[in-house]
Design a protein around this motif. Structure first.
Motif, short mmCIF file in Angstrom:
data_model
loop_
_atom_site.label_atom_id
_atom_site.label_comp_id
_atom_site.label_asym_id
_atom_site.label_seq_id
_atom_site.Cartn_x
_atom_site.Cartn_y
_atom_site.Cartn_z
N UNK A 94 0.83 -1.20 0.00
CA UNK A 94 0.00 0.00 0.00
C UNK A 94 0.87 1.25 0.00
N UNK A 95 2.02 1.17 -0.65
CA UNK A 95 3.00 2.26 -0.61
C UNK A 95 2.43 3.56 -1.19
N UNK A 96 1.73 3.46 -2.32
CA UNK A 96 1.18 4.66 -2.95
C UNK A 96 0.18 5.35 -2.02
N UNK A 97 -0.69 4.56 -1.42
CA UNK A 97 -1.67 5.11 -0.48
C UNK A 97 -0.97 5.69 0.74
N UNK A 98 0.08 5.03 1.21
CA UNK A 98 0.82 5.52 2.37
C UNK A 98 1.46 6.86 2.07
N UNK A 99 2.03 7.01 0.87
CA UNK A 99 2.66 8.28 0.50
C UNK A 99 1.63 9.41 0.44
N UNK A 100 0.46 9.11 -0.13
CA UNK A 100 -0.59 10.12 -0.23
C UNK A 100 -1.08 10.53 1.16
N UNK A 101 -1.34 9.54 2.01
CA UNK A 101 -1.84 9.85 3.35
C UNK A 101 -0.78 10.57 4.18
N UNK A 102 0.47 10.16 4.05
CA UNK A 102 1.54 10.83 4.78
C UNK A 102 1.68 12.28 4.37
N UNK A 103 1.57 12.54 3.07
CA UNK A 103 1.65 13.92 2.59
C UNK A 103 0.49 14.76 3.12
N UNK A 104 -0.71 14.18 3.13
CA UNK A 104 -1.87 14.91 3.65
C UNK A 104 -1.72 15.22 5.14
N UNK A 150 -5.35 11.87 10.03
CA UNK A 150 -4.61 11.00 10.94
C UNK A 150 -5.35 9.71 11.22
N UNK A 151 -6.68 9.77 11.28
CA UNK A 151 -7.48 8.56 11.47
C UNK A 151 -7.35 7.63 10.28
N UNK A 152 -7.40 8.18 9.06
CA UNK A 152 -7.23 7.36 7.86
C UNK A 152 -5.83 6.74 7.83
N UNK A 153 -4.84 7.54 8.22
CA UNK A 153 -3.47 7.02 8.25
C UNK A 153 -3.36 5.89 9.28
N UNK A 154 -3.99 6.07 10.43
CA UNK A 154 -3.95 5.04 11.46
C UNK A 154 -4.66 3.76 11.04
N UNK A 155 -5.76 3.90 10.31
CA UNK A 155 -6.48 2.71 9.84
C UNK A 155 -5.61 1.89 8.88
N UNK A 156 -4.89 2.60 8.00
CA UNK A 156 -4.00 1.88 7.08
C UNK A 156 -2.87 1.20 7.86
N UNK A 157 -2.32 1.90 8.86
CA UNK A 157 -1.29 1.28 9.70
C UNK A 157 -1.82 0.02 10.36
N UNK A 158 -3.05 0.09 10.85
CA UNK A 158 -3.65 -1.08 11.49
C UNK A 158 -3.83 -2.24 10.52
N UNK A 159 -4.26 -1.93 9.30
CA UNK A 159 -4.44 -2.97 8.29
C UNK A 159 -3.12 -3.64 7.95
N UNK A 160 -2.08 -2.83 7.75
CA UNK A 160 -0.77 -3.38 7.44
C UNK A 160 -0.23 -4.20 8.62
N UNK A 217 6.92 5.07 6.43
CA UNK A 217 7.71 5.71 5.40
C UNK A 217 6.93 6.79 4.66
N UNK A 218 5.60 6.70 4.68
CA UNK A 218 4.79 7.74 4.05
C UNK A 218 4.99 9.08 4.73
N UNK A 219 4.98 9.08 6.06
CA UNK A 219 5.24 10.31 6.82
C UNK A 219 6.66 10.80 6.60
#
Length: 237
Positions: A94-104, A150-160, A217-219
């Protein structure tokens, strides 16, 4: 070394600000600049301080343990290698999504910092003209947007994290079944069973650690992009 890198980055940023001021700072809010100077550099320090050493451990320790397991029985390391690869690569699915969420997250955080700094700097004007309600409403909106990101970012972290934990559990299960099968067919002494279990744990522990770090790594990418955007600006004179 990491704190030395942190100090060097801050010195370079201050020199960059001197070089690009005032032209390039006209359209930048002071809170955003402060965020780049403080919070973003702190994230880079975390990367330099922890990632490199953890990566070396995640490579050297599993390699040594796998070689030791090979001396116990040649099948055992072959069982774990595919699961190790899955654990290592899972954060990059989910690297692409992580980069987008980290940037946001970094962008919205800088926005909230900018609102707070602007409010402090313009407190006299806000009180004089009665803009307290408008300012607090704007700050509340910025905070809600940041919280959602941050909630969206945390949900992805939880999924990974769940994916990594599932691979580790399946790898351990395969190792237990294989070890029991080898013992049942008298190809492995029963006394080796707890040893194999402990060795499997030592294989996955450092790999799981680096996988958990890789999820952020997104952050790190977003923070480094913001820092280097200042460092690479051309002077105004």
């Amino acid at each position: 070394m990491a704190y030395g890198v942190l100090a060097d980055f801050r010195v370079l940023l201050y020199r960059a600000l001197e070089r690009i001021a005032p032209g390039h700072l006209i359209n930048r809010r002071s809170g955003e600049v402060a965020s780049a100077l403080m919070a973003d550099v702190e994230i880079l320090e975390w990367f330099y301080a922890h990632t490199f050493g953890a990566f070396l451990v995640a490579v050297i320790v599993p390699l040594i343990v796998l070689l030791a397991m090979g001396f116990v029985h040649w099948v055992l390391p072959l069982i774990l290698i595919p699961w190790i690869l899955l654990v290592c690569t899972a954060p990059f699915w989910l690297r692409k999504k992580a980069d987008q969420q980290g940037s946001l997250v970094r962008t919205y955080l800088a926005g909230v910092n900018a609102e707070i700094v602007d409010g402090i700097q313009g407190l006299r004007e806000i009180l004089s003209f009665g803009f307290e309600g408008d300012y607090l409403k704007k700050l509340d909106q910025s905070t809600k947007v940041l919280s959602k990101s941050q909630l969206d970012y945390g949900k992805r972290l939880g999924t990974e994290g769940d994916i990594v934990d599932a691979f580790v559990s399946l790898g351990m299960l395969c190792m237990l079944v294989t070890s029991a099968s080898l013992i049942g067919s008298e190809k492995l002494e029963p006394g080796w069973f707890p040893v194999v279990v402990i060795m499997s744990i030592y294989v996955f522990a450092p790999v799981t650690g680096i996988a958990k770090m890789a999820r952020n790594f997104g952050l790190i990418k977003a923070a480094s992009a913001r820092v280097f955007s200042f460092l690479e600006m051309k002077p105004t004179w």
